[in-house]
Write a protein that holds these residues in place. Structure first.
Motif, PDB file in Angstrom:
ATOM      1  N   SER A 160       0.791  -1.231   0.000  1.00 21.84           N
ATOM      2  CA  SER A 160       0.000   0.000   0.000  1.00 21.84           C
ATOM      3  C   SER A 160       0.825   1.282   0.000  1.00 21.84           C
ATOM      4  O   SER A 160       0.263   2.368   0.183  1.00 21.84           O
ATOM      5  N   GLY A 161       2.141   1.190  -0.239  1.00 22.65           N
ATOM      6  CA  GLY A 161       2.968   2.383  -0.116  1.00 22.65           C
ATOM      7  C   GLY A 161       3.374   3.057  -1.405  1.00 22.65           C
ATOM      8  O   GLY A 161       4.073   4.077  -1.385  1.00 22.65           O
ATOM      9  N   ALA A 162       2.971   2.540  -2.552  1.00 25.29           N
ATOM     10  CA  ALA A 162       3.384   3.136  -3.831  1.00 25.29           C
ATOM     11  C   ALA A 162       2.765   4.518  -4.015  1.00 25.29           C
ATOM     12  O   ALA A 162       1.608   4.753  -3.657  1.00 25.29           O
ATOM     13  N   LEU A 163       3.558   5.425  -4.603  1.00 29.18           N
ATOM     14  CA  LEU A 163       3.124   6.809  -4.800  1.00 29.18           C
ATOM     15  C   LEU A 163       3.287   7.212  -6.265  1.00 29.18           C
ATOM     16  O   LEU A 163       4.193   6.730  -6.957  1.00 29.18           O
ATOM     17  N   ALA A 164       2.417   8.090  -6.715  1.00 32.04           N
ATOM     18  CA  ALA A 164       2.556   8.631  -8.064  1.00 32.04           C
ATOM     19  C   ALA A 164       3.940   9.245  -8.220  1.00 32.04           C
ATOM     20  O   ALA A 164       4.403   9.991  -7.354  1.00 32.04           O
ATOM     21  N   ALA A 238      -3.937   2.729  -4.194  1.00 40.76           N
ATOM     22  CA  ALA A 238      -4.828   3.680  -4.865  1.00 40.76           C
ATOM     23  C   ALA A 238      -4.080   4.497  -5.910  1.00 40.76           C
ATOM     24  O   ALA A 238      -4.174   5.732  -5.963  1.00 40.76           O
ATOM     25  N   VAL A 239      -3.327   3.785  -6.754  1.00 40.67           N
ATOM     26  CA  VAL A 239      -2.573   4.425  -7.836  1.00 40.67           C
ATOM     27  C   VAL A 239      -2.766   3.608  -9.112  1.00 40.67           C
ATOM     28  O   VAL A 239      -3.377   2.535  -9.114  1.00 40.67           O
ATOM     29  N   ALA A 240      -2.220   4.123 -10.200  1.00 38.91           N
ATOM     30  CA  ALA A 240      -2.184   3.403 -11.472  1.00 38.91           C
ATOM     31  C   ALA A 240      -0.732   3.027 -11.772  1.00 38.91           C
ATOM     32  O   ALA A 240       0.196   3.749 -11.408  1.00 38.91           O
ATOM     33  N   PRO A 283      11.185   5.368  -5.116  1.00 43.32           N
ATOM     34  CA  PRO A 283      10.936   6.805  -5.332  1.00 43.32           C
ATOM     35  C   PRO A 283      11.476   7.340  -6.654  1.00 43.32           C
ATOM     36  O   PRO A 283      10.947   8.319  -7.193  1.00 43.32           O
ATOM     37  N   GLY A 284      12.528   6.743  -7.197  1.00 40.18           N
ATOM     38  CA  GLY A 284      13.082   7.202  -8.463  1.00 40.18           C
ATOM     39  C   GLY A 284      14.087   6.214  -8.998  1.00 40.18           C
ATOM     40  O   GLY A 284      14.468   5.250  -8.314  1.00 40.18           O
ATOM     41  N   PRO A 285      14.551   6.419 -10.236  1.00 43.34           N
ATOM     42  CA  PRO A 285      15.496   5.480 -10.858  1.00 43.34           C
ATOM     43  C   PRO A 285      16.781   5.307 -10.059  1.00 43.34           C
ATOM     44  O   PRO A 285      17.360   4.208 -10.038  1.00 43.34           O
ATOM     45  N   SER A 286      17.240   6.355  -9.392  1.00 43.50           N
ATOM     46  CA  SER A 286      18.504   6.258  -8.667  1.00 43.50           C
ATOM     47  C   SER A 286      18.405   5.370  -7.438  1.00 43.50           C
ATOM     48  O   SER A 286      19.422   4.897  -6.917  1.00 43.50           O
ATOM     49  N   GLU A 287      17.191   5.131  -6.949  1.00 39.96           N
ATOM     50  CA  GLU A 287      17.008   4.270  -5.769  1.00 39.96           C
ATOM     51  C   GLU A 287      16.897   2.790  -6.124  1.00 39.96           C
ATOM     52  O   GLU A 287      16.902   1.934  -5.238  1.00 39.96           O
ATOM     53  N   VAL A 288      16.762   2.456  -7.414  1.00 35.50           N
ATOM     54  CA  VAL A 288      16.616   1.047  -7.813  1.00 35.50           C
ATOM     55  C   VAL A 288      17.949   0.348  -7.601  1.00 35.50           C
ATOM     56  O   VAL A 288      18.965   0.742  -8.171  1.00 35.50           O
TER      57      VAL A 288
END
Length: 321
Positions: A160-164, A238-240, A283-288
Motif C-alpha cells: 500500500s505504499g506506492a506513490l505517483a 490507490a494508484v495506477a 521513489p526514483g530510478p537512482s534508488e533502484v
C-alpha cells in the motif's frame, strides 16, 4: 503393535508417525537463527527485531504439483521457495519454516525422503532452518509450509505504499515458469532450464531486504503473474501502474520455446505465475538497487496498463476462476 524397523518400512503406515518424524528431521544441521529445533512442543527462533513476519502456503498434489512432472526433491524445493518468497517480499530476512504434511497411508517412505531432501536443500540455500511441523493422514498429498522472517529493525514493505511518480522494478525471472508449464503440458521435458524453472523456482531471497534498505515504497512476490500482482499494489496504494514492454526482458530461450509452441513469450512474462520474482516500487530510478530492472512507472489513477493501454487477455492466475 507394528514390527517394522524404520529401515525396513516401505510406506508411512508401516513406518509409523513418530518414526516418520524422526526420519524427516533427525541429523539435520540448523542455522544460528534456530535456538530450538524439532523435538519439543514448539520451536524457538531468533526474533531480534521484536516482530515476526509470517506467511503460509498450501500445496496440493494435482493442483500445485504433479509427481509425473516433478521429482519429490523438486516438490519439496518448491514448497519451501514459494513461502520464503512471501517473507522476502515484506522486506524481511527469512529465518525458519514449519512444515505440515498430510498424505495417504500408502505413501512410500522413499517419496517423503525425497520431498524432505528438497525442502532442506532449499532451506539451506536461503540460510533458514526447518524447525518443526506436523504429519497427518489424508486421502491426498498436501504440503503446508509456514515461513518466518525477521525485519531486523526495518519497516515492513507493504503493498500500500506506492506513490505517483515512483518507478516499478523487478528482480528475478519472469515468464520462465509459465513457459515450463506450457512445455510440460505439451508432453515435453525440455529445454531443461525452462522446465526446471517451473518445477523448482529460485526466488531472489536477499533482494527483499536489499529493496527495503534502498527505500522501496511497496513490494510483492510475483506468484500469480506480473500484471495481476502489480494490480494488488495498484489497488492497495490507490494508484495506477503502467508497464513498458520495451523495458521487459524476454530471454531468447523463451522466444525459442514460444516459436516452437506457437505462443507469445511476452504473454508469459506479463501474466505467467510461479516464478516468485519480486516486484517493487521505488521513489526514483537512482534508488533502484543493483540487480533490479526498471519496467514501468506509477501515476495517479487506478489499475494496471501495458504501454499506456489495458492489456488484452487474462492478467494472471486466480483459484476457482
Amino acid at each position: 503393535m507394528r514390527s517394522d524397523t524404520p529401515d525396513q518400512a516401505g510406506t508411512v503406515a508401516e513406518l509409523g508417525e513418530f518414526n516418520l518424524i524422526q526420519r524427516l528431521t533427525g541429523g539435520r544441521a540448523q542455522p544460528p537463527s534456530t535456538l530450538l529445533g524439532p523435538g519439543d512442543d514448539a520451536a524457538v527462533v531468533v526474533a531480534s527485531d521484536g516482530r515476526v513476519v509470517a506467511s503460509t502456503d498450501v500445496l496440493v498434489e494435482g493442483v500445485h504439483f504433479r509427481l509425473d512432472w516433478s521429482t519429490p526433491e523438486q516438490v519439496g524445493h518448491k514448497a519451501v521457495a514459494v513461502n520464503l518468497a512471501d517473507v522476502a517480499a515484506m522486506g524481511a530476512t527469512p529465518t525458519a519454516v514449519l512444515v505440515g504434511l498430510a498424505c495417504p497411508p500408502r505413501t512410500t517412505v522413499e517419496l517423503l525422503d525425497g520431498i524432505t531432501a528438497g525442502m532442506w536443500q532449499e532451506a539451506n540455500r536461503a540460510r533458514v532452518g526447518v524447525v518443526g511441523g506436523d504429519v497427518v493422514s489424508s486421502e491426498t498429498l498436501v504440503i503446508s509450509v509456514t515461513a518466518l522472517g525477521d525485519l531486523q529493525g526495518r519497516s515492513a514493505i507493504r503493498r500500500s505504499g506506492a506513490l505517483a511518480g515512483d518507478v516499478v522494478a523487478v528482480c528475478g525471472k519472469l515468464g520462465w515458469s509459465a513457459a515450463g508449464l506450457a512445455v510440460l503440458g505439451r508432453g515435453f521435458r525440455s529445454p531443461v532450464t525452462v522446465v526446471s524453472a517451473h518445477r523448482a523456482p529460485e526466488p531472489p531471497y536477499d533482494a527483499g531486504a536489499q529493496a527495503a534498505l534502498a527505500g522501496a515504497t511497496a513490494m510483492i512476490d510475483v506468484s500469480d503473474g506480473l500484471l495481476s500482482d502489480l494490480g494488488h499494489i495498484a489497488t492497495a496504494s490507490a494508484v495506477a501502474i503502467d508497464v513498458r514492454t520495451d523495458l521487459l526482458e524476454v530471454h531468447q530461450r523463451l522466444v525459442d520455446v514460444g516459436t516452437a509452441l506457437g505462443a507469445d513469450p511476452r504473454h508469459w512474462v506479463l501474466t505467467g505465475g510461479e516464478d516468485h520474482a519480486l516486484a517493487a516500487t521505488f521513489p526514483g530510478p537512482s534508488e533502484v538497487p543493483d540487480g533490479w530492472v526498471t519496467i514501468g512507472t506509477v501515476r495517479r489513477g487506478e489499475g494496471v496498463t501495458v504501454d499506456g493501454r489495458p492489456y488484452d487477455g487474462p492478467g494472471g492466475w486466480q483459484h476457482w476462476r
